[in-house]
Design an enzyme around this catalytic site. Sequence first.
Site, PDB file in Angstrom:
ATOM      1  N   ARG A  89     -18.339  -3.335   8.311  1.00  0.00           N
ATOM      2  CA  ARG A  89     -17.038  -2.951   8.870  1.00  0.00           C
ATOM      3  C   ARG A  89     -17.124  -1.579   9.528  1.00  0.00           C
ATOM      4  NH1 ARG A  89     -12.859  -3.992   3.996  1.00  0.00           N
ATOM      5  NH2 ARG A  89     -11.996  -2.107   4.925  1.00  0.00           N
ATOM      6  N   ARG A 133       0.827  -1.213   0.000  1.00  0.00           N
ATOM      7  CA  ARG A 133       0.000   0.000   0.000  1.00  0.00           C
ATOM      8  C   ARG A 133       0.855   1.255   0.000  1.00  0.00           C
ATOM      9  NH1 ARG A 133      -5.140  -2.255   2.106  1.00  0.00           N
ATOM     10  NH2 ARG A 133      -6.745  -0.676   1.955  1.00  0.00           N
ATOM     11  N   ARG A 177      -9.759   7.292   4.017  1.00  0.00           N
ATOM     12  CA  ARG A 177      -9.109   6.145   3.344  1.00  0.00           C
ATOM     13  C   ARG A 177      -8.769   6.500   1.898  1.00  0.00           C
ATOM     14  NH1 ARG A 177     -13.533   1.824   4.320  1.00  0.00           N
ATOM     15  NH2 ARG A 177     -12.276   0.408   3.068  1.00  0.00           N
TER      16      ARG A 177
HETATM   17  P1  AMP Z   1      -8.820  -3.177   3.395  1.00  0.00           P
HETATM   18  O1  AMP Z   1      -9.623  -4.307   3.957  1.00  0.00           O
HETATM   19  O2  AMP Z   1      -7.797  -3.609   2.392  1.00  0.00           O
HETATM   20  O3  AMP Z   1      -9.698  -2.054   2.901  1.00  0.00           O
HETATM   21  O4  AMP Z   1      -7.978  -2.582   4.628  1.00  0.00           O
HETATM   22  C1  AMP Z   1      -8.637  -2.009   5.763  1.00  0.00           C
HETATM   23  C2  AMP Z   1      -7.666  -1.122   6.515  1.00  0.00           C
HETATM   24  O5  AMP Z   1      -6.570  -1.899   7.027  1.00  0.00           O
HETATM   25  C3  AMP Z   1      -6.987  -0.031   5.681  1.00  0.00           C
HETATM   26  O6  AMP Z   1      -7.799   1.132   5.541  1.00  0.00           O
HETATM   27  C4  AMP Z   1      -5.719   0.241   6.497  1.00  0.00           C
HETATM   28  O7  AMP Z   1      -6.000   1.028   7.628  1.00  0.00           O
HETATM   29  C5  AMP Z   1      -5.358  -1.168   6.975  1.00  0.00           C
HETATM   30  N1  AMP Z   1      -4.446  -1.861   6.022  1.00  0.00           N
HETATM   31  C6  AMP Z   1      -4.756  -2.904   5.200  1.00  0.00           C
HETATM   32  N2  AMP Z   1      -3.701  -3.280   4.472  1.00  0.00           N
HETATM   33  C7  AMP Z   1      -2.687  -2.464   4.832  1.00  0.00           C
HETATM   34  C8  AMP Z   1      -1.321  -2.331   4.426  1.00  0.00           C
HETATM   35  N3  AMP Z   1      -0.794  -3.129   3.465  1.00  0.00           N
HETATM   36  N4  AMP Z   1      -0.566  -1.377   5.015  1.00  0.00           N
HETATM   37  C9  AMP Z   1      -1.065  -0.581   5.982  1.00  0.00           C
HETATM   38  N5  AMP Z   1      -2.337  -0.636   6.415  1.00  0.00           N
HETATM   39  C10 AMP Z   1      -3.150  -1.560   5.842  1.00  0.00           C
END
Ligand code: AMP
Length: 215
Positions: free
Chosen positions: A159, A85, A170
Site C-alpha cells: 500500500r 474512526r 496515521r
Molecule cells: P485502513 O485500510 O483502515 O488502514 O485505512 C486506510 C486509510 O483510509 C486511512 O488511513 C484513512 O486515511 C482512510 N480511512 C479508512 N477508513 C476511514 C474512515 N472510517 N474515516 C475516514 N478515513 C478513513
Amino acid sequence: MNIILLAPPAAGKGTQSARITSTYHLKHISTGDLLREAMKKGDEMAVSIKKVCDEGKLVSDDIILTLIENELKDASGVVLDGFPRNLTQAVKYDELLESLNQTLDAVIYLCGNKEVLEARVIGRATCPSCGTIYNSMIEGQKPQVENICDHCNVALTHRSDDNKETFAARYETYMHETEPLVRYYSSKGILTEIDATQDPDQVFVEIQKVLEKIK
Ligand code: AMP
C-alpha cells in the site's frame, strides 16, 4: 451479529476480519478497502482520496457515511473494519443501527505498541489477485517465497500509505481521532481489549471467546 474492530494502524484488523467473516458468516466492510477501490477509478475524487490517505489523515465523514450506508443496506450482520474512526461516525452509526432496528453487539479493541505496529506496516504486503495479507515481520504470515503469493504465484503489492512517514501521521490521527472511541464503547459495556501483538492465531482465539458469548 454486528461487530466493530477498533485498532491502530497495522494491528491486524484486515487479517482478523477475514477470519471472523468466514467463521461467523458475516459481511466484512472495510472502509479502507472501499476507499482503495474508489482510488482505482482515477477520477478527481480518486485523486483527492489518495492524497488524504497518503497524508495519513481521515477522509471526510460525508464520503465515509455514504459508503457505509450503501454497504449496510442489505446486510444482516457485519464486521466493521476501520469504521467508525471518530466520534461523529460512531454517533451516526448508532443512529443508523437504530433506524434499522439493529444493535451493536461487540467492539473488539486490538491494541499494540507503536514500535511493533510500525515494524508491521513496513513488512505488510497483499496479493493483488486473491487479497491474502502477508507480513514479513510476523511468524506465520510470511509468504513461502519472498514477495510472492503462496496461492497465486504473483508478486505481492504494498500500500502507498504503508511507509514509515505515513505511519507516523496515521498513528497520530488514530490517537487523536479514533482512540477516544475506546472510552465511548467501553462506557456502553461492549468493548473487549485484546493484545494485537500476540500471534495472530492467539488473537483470533481470544476474539472467538468474545463472539461465542454473544452468538
Ligand atoms: P485502513 O485500510 O483502515 O488502514 O485505512 C486506510 C486509510 O483510509 C486511512 O488511513 C484513512 O486515511 C482512510 N480511512 C479508512 N477508513 C476511514 C474512515 N472510517 N474515516 C475516514 N478515513 C478513513
